[in-house]
Design an enzyme around this catalytic site. Structure first.
Site, PDB file in Angstrom:
ATOM      1  N   HIS A  72      69.985 -37.392  19.580  1.00 53.27           N
ATOM      2  CA  HIS A  72      69.180 -37.496  20.801  1.00 53.27           C
ATOM      3  C   HIS A  72      68.185 -36.351  20.883  1.00 53.27           C
ATOM      4  O   HIS A  72      68.542 -35.200  20.638  1.00 53.27           O
ATOM      5  CB  HIS A  72      70.086 -37.475  22.035  1.00 53.27           C
ATOM      6  CG  HIS A  72      70.803 -38.770  22.277  1.00 53.27           C
ATOM      7  ND1 HIS A  72      71.492 -39.040  23.440  1.00 53.27           N
ATOM      8  CD2 HIS A  72      70.927 -39.880  21.500  1.00 53.27           C
ATOM      9  CE1 HIS A  72      72.011 -40.256  23.369  1.00 53.27           C
ATOM     10  NE2 HIS A  72      71.689 -40.774  22.204  1.00 53.27           N
ATOM     11  N   TYR A 200      71.325 -38.354  33.815  1.00 55.23           N
ATOM     12  CA  TYR A 200      72.008 -37.545  34.827  1.00 55.23           C
ATOM     13  C   TYR A 200      71.370 -37.885  36.164  1.00 55.23           C
ATOM     14  O   TYR A 200      70.159 -37.724  36.329  1.00 55.23           O
ATOM     15  CB  TYR A 200      71.826 -36.057  34.553  1.00 55.23           C
ATOM     16  CG  TYR A 200      72.585 -35.515  33.358  1.00 55.23           C
ATOM     17  CD1 TYR A 200      73.783 -34.826  33.528  1.00 55.23           C
ATOM     18  CD2 TYR A 200      72.094 -35.675  32.063  1.00 55.23           C
ATOM     19  CE1 TYR A 200      74.476 -34.312  32.441  1.00 55.23           C
ATOM     20  CE2 TYR A 200      72.783 -35.168  30.968  1.00 55.23           C
ATOM     21  CZ  TYR A 200      73.961 -34.490  31.162  1.00 55.23           C
ATOM     22  OH  TYR A 200      74.641 -33.980  30.093  1.00 55.23           O
ATOM     23  N   PRO A 292      81.940 -30.300  32.629  1.00 55.59           N
ATOM     24  CA  PRO A 292      81.317 -31.045  31.526  1.00 55.59           C
ATOM     25  C   PRO A 292      79.837 -31.337  31.738  1.00 55.59           C
ATOM     26  O   PRO A 292      79.195 -31.879  30.837  1.00 55.59           O
ATOM     27  CB  PRO A 292      82.135 -32.341  31.481  1.00 55.59           C
ATOM     28  CG  PRO A 292      82.689 -32.489  32.854  1.00 55.59           C
ATOM     29  CD  PRO A 292      82.935 -31.100  33.359  1.00 55.59           C
ATOM     30  N   LYS A 296      79.197 -28.301  27.204  1.00 53.71           N
ATOM     31  CA  LYS A 296      79.382 -27.042  26.481  1.00 53.71           C
ATOM     32  C   LYS A 296      80.815 -26.793  25.996  1.00 53.71           C
ATOM     33  O   LYS A 296      81.030 -25.947  25.130  1.00 53.71           O
ATOM     34  CB  LYS A 296      78.957 -25.869  27.376  1.00 53.71           C
ATOM     35  CG  LYS A 296      77.465 -25.800  27.610  1.00 53.71           C
ATOM     36  CD  LYS A 296      76.731 -25.321  26.376  1.00 53.71           C
ATOM     37  CE  LYS A 296      75.320 -25.830  26.311  1.00 53.71           C
ATOM     38  NZ  LYS A 296      75.155 -27.043  25.514  1.00 53.71           N
ATOM     39  N   TYR A 384      70.724 -26.459  26.782  1.00 54.08           N
ATOM     40  CA  TYR A 384      71.400 -27.738  26.538  1.00 54.08           C
ATOM     41  C   TYR A 384      71.637 -27.962  25.048  1.00 54.08           C
ATOM     42  O   TYR A 384      72.713 -28.400  24.636  1.00 54.08           O
ATOM     43  CB  TYR A 384      70.566 -28.885  27.120  1.00 54.08           C
ATOM     44  CG  TYR A 384      71.327 -30.185  27.265  1.00 54.08           C
ATOM     45  CD1 TYR A 384      71.945 -30.508  28.474  1.00 54.08           C
ATOM     46  CD2 TYR A 384      71.437 -31.087  26.214  1.00 54.08           C
ATOM     47  CE1 TYR A 384      72.648 -31.695  28.612  1.00 54.08           C
ATOM     48  CE2 TYR A 384      72.133 -32.278  26.345  1.00 54.08           C
ATOM     49  CZ  TYR A 384      72.743 -32.577  27.548  1.00 54.08           C
ATOM     50  OH  TYR A 384      73.451 -33.743  27.681  1.00 54.08           O
TER      51      TYR A 384
END
Length: 389
Positions: A72, A200, A292, A296, A384
């Protein structure tokens, strides 16, 4: 039994550490209180940083991840009914890989078996002993017989509820913790993902996340109350609630189906300092837990295993204790940055019961800023995709 490093816990942290040590020619034994099937049945994380994939490649266990994992280049943030894409590759040059933790665990188990390394599953009453002196050992019970492993070092990779951290005197450890006032209800379904990248969603009804494990298997989450129970969430109720928290295009294209796994997980931020106690070292969830939201947890376990294996290699190959002396500080520096990022993502995306309407407006302002500012998008992306080891 005698070995150089006794590893407690056969989750990803312990298995990866064991393979890295083997790669460096360092003998090790893994003890695990559960069965292999139980370990493989734990549905956990599914996003790997490039650094984690590189470690799998280093030990020869990355082939299936490259063949089956989904790379991704960005994520999508949904708020006020609209989706906004963050192009992480454009911002950082890096990507992430969707590949389930159960698959990582299986690959590491297979690599360990192929190398002929010793793992003891269903080891009961595992106890690290004398790690504050020069001759540590680990005792355990197997088939009713007590066994002892003499070792140079102990690696506690046995998770948040494990015996390793619990064996440390309270006066020698400091713990930092925040319990979040909500949980995540997650389901796994044999359905195609609603989007080829993660979504998200910040919504007045609560947070939602759309992710996947493959092109045919989806993983979805909705924020829920801590006292909810999965029995209160039949599949139809879950799908209806998820649709209400997504933008209209995503809701209309969502493919629903029977859940094949459903669970509720509480969220917490937790760090134990230090991560070294004499000749015992904590690694992974035994030392730290993150929500979550920032993806990480598994990746921190991987960086811990990298730091610790490198320190042991330096000790045995170069006769230097500098690496093991620096392990705790080096690992914690990266851990705290991940704790901060995970807290920030959680704070920006979830509905908090105590912040009211002003808190919701501040979240929207933050999201608007993050999706409009190149500097803010770069900062989110850097964290990220994973900070350097």
């Amino acid at each position: 039994m005698r070995t150089k490093v006794a590893i407690i816990g056969a989750g990803p942290a312990g298995l990866l550490l064991g393979q890295l040590l083997h790669h460096y020619g360092i003998d090790n034994v893994i003890l695990e209180r559960q069965s292999p099937d139980y370990v493989l049945g734990r549905i956990r994380a599914g996003l790997l940083e490039e650094g984690t994939v590189a470690l799998l490649d280093q030990i020869g266990a990355g082939a299936r991840a490259h063949a089956e994992g989904l790379v991704h280049e960005g994520i999508e943030l949904t708020f006020s009914g609209r989706r906004h894409r963050i192009d992480m590759k454009a911002a950082t040059g890096k990507t992430v890989m969707i590949y389930g933790q159960t698959e990582v665990t299986l690959d590491l188990m297979n690599a360990r078996t192929a190398a002929g390394l010793t793992s003891v599953y269903e080891a009961k009453d595992v106890q690290p002993q004398d790690f504050d002196g020069g001759h540590p050992r680990v005792t355990y019970v197997k088939d009713g017989v007590t066994h002892t492993i003499d070792c140079d070092f102990i690696a506690g990779c046995d998770g948040f509820h494990g015996v390793s951290r619990a064996s440390v005197p309270a006066s020698a450890i400091e713990e930092f913790e925040r319990i979040y006032p909500f949980g995540w209800l997650g389901i796994l379904s044999e359905t195609p993902p609603v989007s080829h990248e993660l979504i998200y969603s910040n919504h007045a009804r609560g947070f939602a996340l759309c992710t996947m494990r493959s092109t045919r298997r989806s993983r979805y989450y909705v924020q829920c109350a801590l006292d909810d129970h999965v029995d209160q969430w039949p599949d139809d109720r879950f799908w209806d609630e998820l649709k209400r928290r997504l933008d209209q295009d995503a809701a209309d294209s969502l493919v629903t189906g029977p859940s094949i796994e459903k669970s509720i997980a509480p969220l917490r931020s937790f760090v134990a300092e230090p991560m070294r106690f004499g000749r015992m070292f904590l690694c992974g969830d035994a030392a730290h837990i993150v929500p979550p939201t920032g993806a990480k947890g598994l990746n921190l376990a991987a960086s811990d295993a990298h730091y610790l294996s490198s320190a042991f290699r330096e000790f045995y190959d170069e006769k230097s204790s500098a690496g093991i002396d620096a392990y705790s500080a080096k690992a914690l520096a990266r851990v705290w940055k991940a704790v901060r990022f995970s807290w920030w993502m959680t704070s920006m995306l979830h509905k908090f019961p105590d912040t009211g309407t002003i808190g919701a407006r501040i979240q929207l302002a933050e999201l608007d800023y993050v999706t409009q500012s190149q500097a803010a998008m770069t900062s989110l992306s850097e964290n990220y995709v994973g900070l350097p080891f």
